[in-house]
Design a protein around this motif. Structure first.
Motif, PDB file in Angstrom:
ATOM      1  N   TRP A 167       0.817  -1.216   0.000  1.00 31.44           N
ATOM      2  CA  TRP A 167       0.000   0.000   0.000  1.00 31.44           C
ATOM      3  C   TRP A 167       0.848   1.262   0.000  1.00 31.44           C
ATOM      4  O   TRP A 167       0.465   2.270  -0.600  1.00 31.44           O
ATOM      5  N   CYS A 168       1.983   1.219   0.681  1.00 32.41           N
ATOM      6  CA  CYS A 168       2.836   2.418   0.790  1.00 32.41           C
ATOM      7  C   CYS A 168       3.746   2.603  -0.420  1.00 32.41           C
ATOM      8  O   CYS A 168       4.508   3.576  -0.477  1.00 32.41           O
ATOM      9  N   GLY A 169       3.685   1.688  -1.376  1.00 34.24           N
ATOM     10  CA  GLY A 169       4.444   1.841  -2.605  1.00 34.24           C
ATOM     11  C   GLY A 169       5.911   1.492  -2.511  1.00 34.24           C
ATOM     12  O   GLY A 169       6.709   1.933  -3.346  1.00 34.24           O
ATOM     13  N   TYR A 170       6.290   0.679  -1.513  1.00 28.55           N
ATOM     14  CA  TYR A 170       7.676   0.234  -1.438  1.00 28.55           C
ATOM     15  C   TYR A 170       7.961  -0.755  -2.573  1.00 28.55           C
ATOM     16  O   TYR A 170       7.044  -1.413  -3.076  1.00 28.55           O
ATOM     17  N   PRO A 171       9.220  -0.898  -2.997  1.00 32.85           N
ATOM     18  CA  PRO A 171       9.551  -1.825  -4.081  1.00 32.85           C
ATOM     19  C   PRO A 171       9.093  -3.252  -3.757  1.00 32.85           C
ATOM     20  O   PRO A 171       9.097  -3.671  -2.590  1.00 32.85           O
ATOM     21  N   GLN A 172       8.720  -3.991  -4.777  1.00 31.75           N
ATOM     22  CA  GLN A 172       8.195  -5.346  -4.578  1.00 31.75           C
ATOM     23  C   GLN A 172       9.191  -6.250  -3.856  1.00 31.75           C
ATOM     24  O   GLN A 172       8.791  -7.140  -3.103  1.00 31.75           O
ATOM     25  N   LYS A 173      10.477  -6.001  -4.032  1.00 29.38           N
ATOM     26  CA  LYS A 173      11.488  -6.835  -3.372  1.00 29.38           C
ATOM     27  C   LYS A 173      11.413  -6.715  -1.845  1.00 29.38           C
ATOM     28  O   LYS A 173      11.918  -7.593  -1.132  1.00 29.38           O
ATOM     29  N   ASP A 174      10.788  -5.649  -1.349  1.00 25.61           N
ATOM     30  CA  ASP A 174      10.682  -5.442   0.094  1.00 25.61           C
ATOM     31  C   ASP A 174       9.421  -6.058   0.698  1.00 25.61           C
ATOM     32  O   ASP A 174       9.320  -6.141   1.927  1.00 25.61           O
ATOM     33  N   TRP A 175       8.461  -6.459  -0.118  1.00 25.09           N
ATOM     34  CA  TRP A 175       7.191  -6.930   0.434  1.00 25.09           C
ATOM     35  C   TRP A 175       7.370  -8.187   1.274  1.00 25.09           C
ATOM     36  O   TRP A 175       6.889  -8.270   2.402  1.00 25.09           O
ATOM     37  N   MET A 176       8.068  -9.181   0.712  1.00 20.06           N
ATOM     38  CA  MET A 176       8.250 -10.431   1.447  1.00 20.06           C
ATOM     39  C   MET A 176       9.171 -10.236   2.648  1.00 20.06           C
ATOM     40  O   MET A 176       8.964 -10.847   3.704  1.00 20.06           O
ATOM     41  N   GLN A 177      10.172  -9.368   2.505  1.00 19.44           N
ATOM     42  CA  GLN A 177      11.059  -9.110   3.628  1.00 19.44           C
ATOM     43  C   GLN A 177      10.301  -8.410   4.766  1.00 19.44           C
ATOM     44  O   GLN A 177      10.541  -8.681   5.948  1.00 19.44           O
ATOM     45  N   ALA A 178       9.390  -7.512   4.405  1.00 19.30           N
ATOM     46  CA  ALA A 178       8.558  -6.871   5.426  1.00 19.30           C
ATOM     47  C   ALA A 178       7.689  -7.907   6.124  1.00 19.30           C
ATOM     48  O   ALA A 178       7.470  -7.843   7.341  1.00 19.30           O
ATOM     49  N   ALA A 179       7.174  -8.880   5.353  1.00 23.71           N
ATOM     50  CA  ALA A 179       6.382  -9.959   5.952  1.00 23.71           C
ATOM     51  C   ALA A 179       7.233 -10.791   6.906  1.00 23.71           C
ATOM     52  O   ALA A 179       6.788 -11.156   8.007  1.00 23.71           O
ATOM     53  N   PHE A 180       8.474 -11.103   6.501  1.00 27.42           N
ATOM     54  CA  PHE A 180       9.402 -11.823   7.378  1.00 27.42           C
ATOM     55  C   PHE A 180       9.654 -11.022   8.661  1.00 27.42           C
ATOM     56  O   PHE A 180       9.733 -11.584   9.761  1.00 27.42           O
ATOM     57  N   ALA A 181       9.799  -9.712   8.501  1.00 24.77           N
ATOM     58  CA  ALA A 181      10.012  -8.859   9.672  1.00 24.77           C
ATOM     59  C   ALA A 181       8.830  -8.954  10.631  1.00 24.77           C
ATOM     60  O   ALA A 181       9.001  -9.041  11.852  1.00 24.77           O
ATOM     61  N   GLY A 182       7.611  -8.968  10.076  1.00 23.03           N
ATOM     62  CA  GLY A 182       6.429  -9.127  10.918  1.00 23.03           C
ATOM     63  C   GLY A 182       6.369 -10.487  11.582  1.00 23.03           C
ATOM     64  O   GLY A 182       5.996 -10.613  12.758  1.00 23.03           O
ATOM     65  N   LEU A 183       6.774 -11.508  10.846  1.00 22.27           N
ATOM     66  CA  LEU A 183       6.721 -12.874  11.365  1.00 22.27           C
ATOM     67  C   LEU A 183       7.683 -13.080  12.527  1.00 22.27           C
ATOM     68  O   LEU A 183       7.367 -13.801  13.487  1.00 22.27           O
ATOM     69  N   LEU A 184       8.847 -12.450  12.465  1.00 24.71           N
ATOM     70  CA  LEU A 184       9.912 -12.720  13.440  1.00 24.71           C
ATOM     71  C   LEU A 184      10.141 -11.577  14.441  1.00 24.71           C
ATOM     72  O   LEU A 184      11.057 -11.667  15.260  1.00 24.71           O
ATOM     73  N   HIS A 185       9.305 -10.542  14.413  1.00 26.88           N
ATOM     74  CA  HIS A 185       9.615  -9.354  15.215  1.00 26.88           C
ATOM     75  C   HIS A 185       9.638  -9.619  16.717  1.00 26.88           C
ATOM     76  O   HIS A 185      10.384  -8.987  17.449  1.00 26.88           O
ATOM     77  N   ASP A 186       8.824 -10.564  17.187  1.00 31.57           N
ATOM     78  CA  ASP A 186       8.748 -10.833  18.625  1.00 31.57           C
ATOM     79  C   ASP A 186       9.441 -12.135  19.030  1.00 31.57           C
ATOM     80  O   ASP A 186       9.180 -12.653  20.120  1.00 31.57           O
TER      81      ASP A 186
END
Length: 366
Positions: A167-186
């Motif tokens: 939604w924020c228009g970040y490059p597609q290469k960052d989408w899965m990495q952002a998801a990984f960040a959410g998965l492992l943040h805690d």
């Protein structure tokens, strides 16, 4: 029963020996009663055979019958939203539950063994293929156990972080990495005393300090994991930092916080507040969105927050809702200047939630 193939297992069977994945993790523990969805999970992990015995007493499903989701929840002491039951039998829910099993296994093993990054990424990619069916305000897991809050928060934060990055228009290469960040943040919570994470009364200053160390614990656990990028590690460390420098653990300001951490901060707060815990009921997603709006003034990235609120409240007119006073109605108009307080039609009357401040939308009805 003896050792039998997964294809022959029936719901209600009892496992008498731990089921181990190809990478050595425990998928199901000894004593677990097999539910219908567990058979799919076994097949997904390519488990060939399982040692089981005949289920005893009321745990065993009658011949030819299939326990309902509600009955399964009753056996496990789960909390379940009955309004979601009829619509929850979807591939998205199936892949969500497989992801939940895998992240639970990974978190439990992380202190002593390497994270199964390949398995995590493969299952996350499968889950993301059904993202079109995921709506942040509408999705509800089929079964919620209080003690599994951290795992649900991880998987939901992964899905929502992926969406926010899009939604924020970040490059597609960052989408899965952002998801990984959410998965492992805690993930650092595995090194925090479980009693503190579940404590129903206010924490002391010393206890708060210990819980806050989960950020540095998480970074330390991920520091030597080569299959993820530095942004994912920094998200574990920085997701409680604030734009004005008032966060923890390092009191960084907005220019020093990685954008994955800024994304995950929004996803984490939303799901932390809308998921029920042993000591606190789930809050209205609309009230949580309003809280995020307030936090965007100096605490959270304002662009990410505004984008998140606008996108999640972009619901079609006619969407069914339940108000905080228990009445049911439907959304008939959403003012983009007040997206969390639309006009709703209730019992033939129009209620403008902008003016009726004592009311709010409690939930979207699937």
């Amino acid at each position: 029963m003896p050792n039998i193939s997964v294809g022959e297992i029936k719901a209600g069977s009892k496992i008498i020996k731990d089921v181990i994945t190809p990478l050595g993790g425990v998928l199901f523990g000894k004593g677990k009663i097999i539910l219908p969805r567990d058979i799919e999970i076994l097949q997904a992990f390519l488990i060939g055979q399982v040692e089981v015995e005949g289920a005893q007493g009321e745990d065993k499903a009658p011949e030819g019958s299939k326990p309902s989701v509600k009955q399964q929840a009753a056996k496990t002491g789960a909390l379940i939203n009955e309004s979601v039951l009829a619509k929850s039998n979807s591939p998205l829910h199936d892949e969500y539950e497989k992801m939940l099993v895998l992240i639970k296994q990974s978190y439990r093993a992380a202190a002593a063994a390497a994270l199964p990054i390949f398995e995590l990424r493969s299952q996350l990619e499968l889950l993301i293929t059904h993202l079109k069916d995921y709506h942040v305000l509408k999705f509800a897991p089929r079964v919620l156990l209080d003690q599994e809050y951290n795992y649900h928060n991880a998987v939901l934060s992964a899905l929502t972080s992926y969406r926010i990055a899009q939604w924020c228009g970040y490059p597609q290469k960052d989408w899965m990495q952002a998801a990984f960040a959410g998965l492992l943040h805690d993930i650092g919570n595995i090194k925090v005393d479980e009693a503190l994470l579940q404590k129903p009364t206010p924490l002391s200053g010393t206890e708060i300090d210990e819980v806050r160390r989960h950020t540095t614990y998480g970074y330390q656990l991920l520091r030597n994991v080569t299959a993820i990028n530095e942004g994912v590690r920094l998200a574990a460390l920085q997701h409680h930092e604030k734009i004005d420098g008032s966060g923890y653990p390092l009191r960084l300001d907005g220019t020093q916080i990685h954008f994955y951490a800024k994304i995950v901060a929004v996803a984490d707060i939303f799901h932390a507040m809308t998921l029920g815990k042993a000591y606190r009921k789930a809050q209205s997603p609309y009230l949580v969105l309003e809280q995020l709006q307030k936090e965007s003034f100096g605490k959270l990235d304002p662009v990410i927050v505004q984008t998140f609120i606008q996108k999640t409240t972009d619901l079609y007119n006619g969407t069914r809702i339940r108000l905080s006073d228990g009445r049911h109605g439907e959304i008939i108009f959403t003012d983009r200047n007040n997206p969390t307080r639309p006009m709703v039609q209730v019992e033939g009357n129009i209620v403008n939630l902008v003016n009726e401040r004592e009311l709010h939308i409690q939930e979207i009805i699937a």
